[in-house]
Design an enzyme around this catalytic site. Structure first.
Site, short mmCIF file in Angstrom:
data_model
loop_
_atom_site.label_atom_id
_atom_site.label_comp_id
_atom_site.label_asym_id
_atom_site.label_seq_id
_atom_site.Cartn_x
_atom_site.Cartn_y
_atom_site.Cartn_z
CG HIS A 45 -0.29 0.08 2.53
ND1 HIS A 45 0.44 -0.96 3.06
CD2 HIS A 45 -0.23 1.08 3.45
CE1 HIS A 45 0.92 -0.60 4.25
NE2 HIS A 45 0.53 0.63 4.50
CG HIS A 79 -0.16 4.22 4.76
ND1 HIS A 79 -0.81 3.51 5.74
CD2 HIS A 79 -1.09 5.05 4.21
CE1 HIS A 79 -2.09 3.89 5.79
NE2 HIS A 79 -2.26 4.82 4.87
CG ASP A 84 4.78 2.90 7.34
OD1 ASP A 84 3.88 3.44 6.67
OD2 ASP A 84 4.57 1.94 8.10
CG HIS A 85 4.39 -0.07 4.11
ND1 HIS A 85 4.42 -1.42 4.35
CD2 HIS A 85 3.89 0.50 5.24
CE1 HIS A 85 3.95 -1.67 5.56
NE2 HIS A 85 3.62 -0.52 6.12
CG HIS A 131 -3.81 -0.65 6.22
ND1 HIS A 131 -3.76 -0.64 7.60
CD2 HIS A 131 -2.87 0.24 5.80
CE1 HIS A 131 -2.85 0.21 8.00
NE2 HIS A 131 -2.28 0.76 6.93
CG ASP A 166 0.88 -1.69 7.58
OD1 ASP A 166 1.83 -2.47 7.73
OD2 ASP A 166 0.98 -0.45 7.69
CG HIS A 221 3.81 -2.42 10.59
ND1 HIS A 221 2.92 -1.69 11.35
CD2 HIS A 221 4.16 -1.62 9.56
CE1 HIS A 221 2.73 -0.51 10.80
NE2 HIS A 221 3.48 -0.43 9.71
#
Length: 309
Positions: free
Chosen positions: A61, A63, A65-66, A139, A210, A268
């Protein structure tokens, strides 16, 4: 045939001094893949010696942090004079977002970058001996997980039985093992199922990204050799996990148990557990058969053997 997982980033949304943001490196013989690419991933790749020769990146996805490691990683590949194409797989509808992210510095990579949208239930990559499939996750952003699933292997060849049946040592052994009948000098035909056992399963690795706990993850992870699952919180923060689209360690362990997975890697991990992830690990082990559940540290490697070997 080696299959090895290197955990490059095991933290939640906020990195810590011990854990980087999300990224998992997978090596299957000569093929190398990256699952998610949080900020700092390229440094982790250097630190833990994976190299940059990945052919496919699978993003769960969008976000940060990914994904925020993508521009830097591609720029480093460019500096290293990469020529081979790179494929980036993302949830369907997010291709333009990745294009904008990759081009955020204003520099275009000199090597081909191909961005593919994928839906849950689709095959993202089909190779000769394995597939990487997407599956639906849940998510607070459009998301998918990924399953690396190897094809079945041929059954074991029973050499002793073949010799008993009069098959001469040599090319006829190979033909039988390849599924072809052979004829002996006297005219007797030996069928492959007389000397070859039942097909043997390949290996399976699941990476959720996530997600809340979902039935689609259970289905995707059926008999998985390694399930890498979101375990952002311990159960005392179950409400927060639900509100933010994450799982607790207990959630992840229950999914692993339902799927009959062989091992469970809990990733995570929220920064609140930065230096003491033991509560996460201990909680999961109460549900999922002891030491088969673990919280990997950044840089940890896990070899995935063939089932039964």
């Amino acid at each position: 045939m080696s299959l090895c997982v290197t955990f490059l980033g095991t933290s939640g949304a906020v990195p810590t001094t011990q854990r980087n943001t999300s990224s998992v490196f997978v090596r299957r013989e000569g093929d190398r893949f990256l699952f998610d690419c949080g900020e700092g991933t390229q440094r982790q790749m250097m630190r833990f010696g994976t190299g940059f020769a990945v052919s496919h990146i699978f993003v769960t996805h969008m976000h940060g942090d990914h994904t925020l490691g993508l521009p830097g990683l591609l720029q480093t590949m460019d500096f290293n004079e990469r020529e081979a194409p790179l494929s980036i797989h993302v949830p369907s509808g997010k291709q333009n977002a990745v294009e904008r992210l990759v081009g955020a510095t204003g520099a275009k990579p000199s090597f081909p970058v191909r961005i593919h949208g994928v839906e849950g239930g689709e095959v993202a990559l089909e190779a000769e001996a394995y597939e990487i499939r997407a599956f639906e996750t849940e998510h607070d952003a459009r998301s998918v997980g990924y399953a690396l699933v190897e094809n079945e292997r041929k059954g074991r060849f029973n050499r002793e039985r073949a010799e008993e049946l009069g098959v001469p040592i040599g090319p006829k052994f190979q033909k039988l093992h390849a599924g072809e009948p052979v004829e002996l000098e006297g005219g007797t035909v030996i069928e492959p199922d007389q000397v070859v056992g039942d097909p043997r399963p390949g290996r399976k690795i699941i990476y959720t990204g996530d997600t809340r706990p979902t039935d689609t993850t259970v289905d995707a992870a059926d008999d998985a050799d390694l399930l890498i699952h979101d375990a952002t919180f311990a159960s005392d923060n179950a409400d927060r996990a639900g509100r933010t689209g994450h799982s607790t360690a207990t959630d992840a362990a229950q999914i692993a148990s339902r799927a009959n997975a062989k091992r469970l890697a809990l990733v995570h991990v929220s920064s609140r557990y930065a230096g003491h992830a033991r509560p996460i690990e201990r909680e999961a082990r109460e549900v999922f058969d002891g030491k088969r559940a673990f919280v990997p540290d950044d840089g940890d490697e896990v070899d995935v053997p063939y089932p039964g070997d």
